[in-house]
Design a protein around this motif. Structure first.
Motif, short mmCIF file in Angstrom:
data_model
loop_
_atom_site.label_atom_id
_atom_site.label_comp_id
_atom_site.label_asym_id
_atom_site.label_seq_id
_atom_site.Cartn_x
_atom_site.Cartn_y
_atom_site.Cartn_z
N ASN A 105 0.85 -1.16 0.00
CA ASN A 105 0.00 0.00 0.00
C ASN A 105 0.90 1.23 0.00
OD1 ASN A 105 -2.31 1.51 0.13
ND2 ASN A 105 -3.13 0.46 1.90
N TYR A 106 0.40 2.34 -0.49
CA TYR A 106 1.20 3.55 -0.64
C TYR A 106 2.35 3.28 -1.60
CZ TYR A 106 -1.45 4.61 3.52
OH TYR A 106 -2.47 4.77 4.41
N SER A 107 2.00 3.08 -2.83
CA SER A 107 2.94 2.73 -3.90
C SER A 107 4.27 3.45 -3.79
CB SER A 107 2.33 3.06 -5.26
OG SER A 107 1.16 2.33 -5.45
N GLY A 108 5.31 2.70 -3.96
CA GLY A 108 6.64 3.25 -4.01
C GLY A 108 7.36 3.33 -2.68
N GLN A 109 6.66 3.12 -1.57
CA GLN A 109 7.34 3.18 -0.28
C GLN A 109 8.31 2.02 -0.14
OE1 GLN A 109 4.72 3.25 3.07
NE2 GLN A 109 4.87 5.45 3.23
N GLN A 110 9.39 2.27 0.55
CA GLN A 110 10.36 1.22 0.83
C GLN A 110 9.83 0.32 1.93
OE1 GLN A 110 13.27 0.75 -0.95
NE2 GLN A 110 12.28 2.30 -2.20
N LEU A 111 10.11 -0.95 1.82
CA LEU A 111 9.66 -1.93 2.81
C LEU A 111 10.83 -2.30 3.71
CD1 LEU A 111 7.52 -4.19 0.45
CD2 LEU A 111 6.70 -2.47 2.05
N GLU A 112 11.26 -1.38 4.50
CA GLU A 112 12.37 -1.59 5.42
C GLU A 112 11.95 -1.10 6.80
OE1 GLU A 112 14.98 -3.30 4.53
OE2 GLU A 112 14.70 -3.24 2.38
N GLY A 113 12.80 -1.27 7.79
CA GLY A 113 12.48 -0.82 9.14
C GLY A 113 11.70 -1.88 9.89
N ALA A 114 10.98 -1.44 10.92
CA ALA A 114 10.21 -2.37 11.76
C ALA A 114 9.02 -2.90 10.97
CB ALA A 114 9.73 -1.65 13.01
N CYS A 115 9.01 -4.21 10.74
CA CYS A 115 7.96 -4.85 9.95
C CYS A 115 7.29 -5.96 10.75
CB CYS A 115 8.53 -5.48 8.68
SG CYS A 115 9.27 -4.33 7.54
N LEU A 116 6.02 -6.16 10.48
CA LEU A 116 5.28 -7.29 11.02
C LEU A 116 4.59 -7.98 9.86
CD1 LEU A 116 3.62 -5.76 14.19
CD2 LEU A 116 5.40 -7.50 14.12
N ALA A 117 4.68 -9.29 9.83
CA ALA A 117 4.02 -10.06 8.78
C ALA A 117 2.62 -10.46 9.23
CB ALA A 117 4.83 -11.31 8.45
N VAL A 118 1.67 -10.34 8.32
CA VAL A 118 0.30 -10.77 8.57
C VAL A 118 0.07 -12.00 7.69
CG1 VAL A 118 -2.13 -10.15 8.40
CG2 VAL A 118 -0.45 -8.43 9.08
N VAL A 119 -0.21 -13.11 8.32
CA VAL A 119 -0.39 -14.37 7.61
C VAL A 119 -1.77 -14.90 7.93
CG1 VAL A 119 0.51 -16.70 7.29
CG2 VAL A 119 2.08 -14.83 7.82
N GLY A 120 -2.47 -15.36 6.93
CA GLY A 120 -3.81 -15.89 7.17
C GLY A 120 -4.26 -16.79 6.04
N THR A 121 -5.53 -17.04 6.02
CA THR A 121 -6.14 -17.92 5.03
C THR A 121 -6.46 -17.16 3.75
OG1 THR A 121 -8.00 -19.40 4.62
CG2 THR A 121 -8.44 -17.51 6.02
N ARG A 122 -6.56 -17.88 2.64
CA ARG A 122 -6.95 -17.25 1.38
C ARG A 122 -8.45 -16.99 1.34
NH1 ARG A 122 -3.18 -17.91 -3.21
NH2 ARG A 122 -1.30 -18.83 -2.35
N GLN A 123 -9.20 -17.59 2.24
CA GLN A 123 -10.65 -17.41 2.26
C GLN A 123 -11.10 -17.01 3.66
OE1 GLN A 123 -12.01 -21.18 0.77
NE2 GLN A 123 -11.67 -20.58 -1.34
N PRO A 124 -10.78 -15.79 4.08
CA PRO A 124 -11.14 -15.36 5.44
C PRO A 124 -12.63 -15.05 5.56
CG PRO A 124 -10.19 -13.53 4.25
CD PRO A 124 -10.08 -14.74 3.35
N SER A 125 -13.12 -15.14 6.76
CA SER A 125 -14.50 -14.72 7.04
C SER A 125 -14.55 -13.19 7.03
CB SER A 125 -14.94 -15.24 8.41
OG SER A 125 -14.18 -14.60 9.43
N GLY A 126 -15.74 -12.65 7.02
CA GLY A 126 -15.89 -11.19 7.10
C GLY A 126 -15.28 -10.65 8.38
N TYR A 127 -15.50 -11.36 9.47
CA TYR A 127 -14.94 -10.94 10.76
C TYR A 127 -13.41 -10.97 10.71
CZ TYR A 127 -13.63 -11.06 15.68
OH TYR A 127 -13.03 -10.80 16.88
N GLY A 128 -12.84 -12.04 10.14
CA GLY A 128 -11.39 -12.16 10.04
C GLY A 128 -10.79 -11.03 9.21
N ARG A 129 -11.44 -10.69 8.10
CA ARG A 129 -10.97 -9.59 7.25
C ARG A 129 -11.00 -8.27 8.03
NH1 ARG A 129 -14.69 -10.60 3.56
NH2 ARG A 129 -14.03 -12.52 2.64
N ARG A 130 -12.10 -8.03 8.73
CA ARG A 130 -12.24 -6.79 9.48
C ARG A 130 -11.20 -6.69 10.58
NH1 ARG A 130 -17.07 -7.36 11.51
NH2 ARG A 130 -16.56 -7.36 13.72
N MET A 131 -10.97 -7.77 11.31
CA MET A 131 -9.99 -7.75 12.40
C MET A 131 -8.57 -7.56 11.87
SD MET A 131 -11.33 -7.90 15.41
CE MET A 131 -12.43 -6.69 14.72
#
Length: 151
Positions: A105-131
């Motif tokens: 998101n925010y095209s062109g930004q560098q992906l460095e510094g403090a990062c957290l990975a978000v890993v989940g299912t390819r078919q999340p529930s509506g609640y899962g997407r919102r959270m």
């Protein structure tokens, strides 16, 4: 990198059975690049892939809609950066199974510094997407870069 190659890598990365290690091996083996797989007929694809991967490849548009993804990326002011491009996180480069590319998101930004990975299912529930959205937004406001291969 050409738009066509980037789009092809996005499509191939969306196939559940074709991971980053196999994608890289195919890319090195194919003179015309792995993106040519999407242009081939089934019998030509069978030279390079078999079984479940071949079936997914033959029906790749069931997994990836180029027009819809392009439109959504533009709407979100986002892009897809591949492992071949400047700006791909240097911390991932040493890993052989690193993602082929990352949506950012925010095209062109560098992906460095403090990062957290978000890993989940390819078919999340509506609640899962919102959270996931709410957690990611709050963490982002706190200064973290949120990394996810398919977000």
């Amino acid at each position: 990198m050409s738009y066509e190659r980037r789009l092809a890598l996005m499509a191939l990365a969306a196939l559940p059975g074709l991971g980053p290690i196999n994608l890289r091996k195919l890319d090195k083996s194919m003179e015309s690049g792995v993106e040519s797989l999407l242009e081939m007929h089934g019998d030509e694809q069978a030279v390079w892939c078999s079984g479940r991967i071949l079936e997914q490849l033959m029906n790749w548009k069931d997994y990836f809609n180029p027009d819809a993804v392009t439109e959504e990326l533009q709407r979100m002011n986002a892009d897809f950066i591949t492992f071949e491009e400047e700006g791909y996180p240097s911390k991932l480069l040493p890993y052989t199974d690193r993602p082929i590319g990352l949506y950012r998101n925010y095209s062109g930004q560098q992906l460095e510094g403090a990062c957290l990975a978000v890993v989940g299912t390819r078919q999340p529930s509506g609640y899962g997407r919102r959270m996931a959205r709410e957690f990611s937004a709050e963490l982002s406001r706190s200064g973290y870069t949120i990394v996810s291969g398919m977000a």
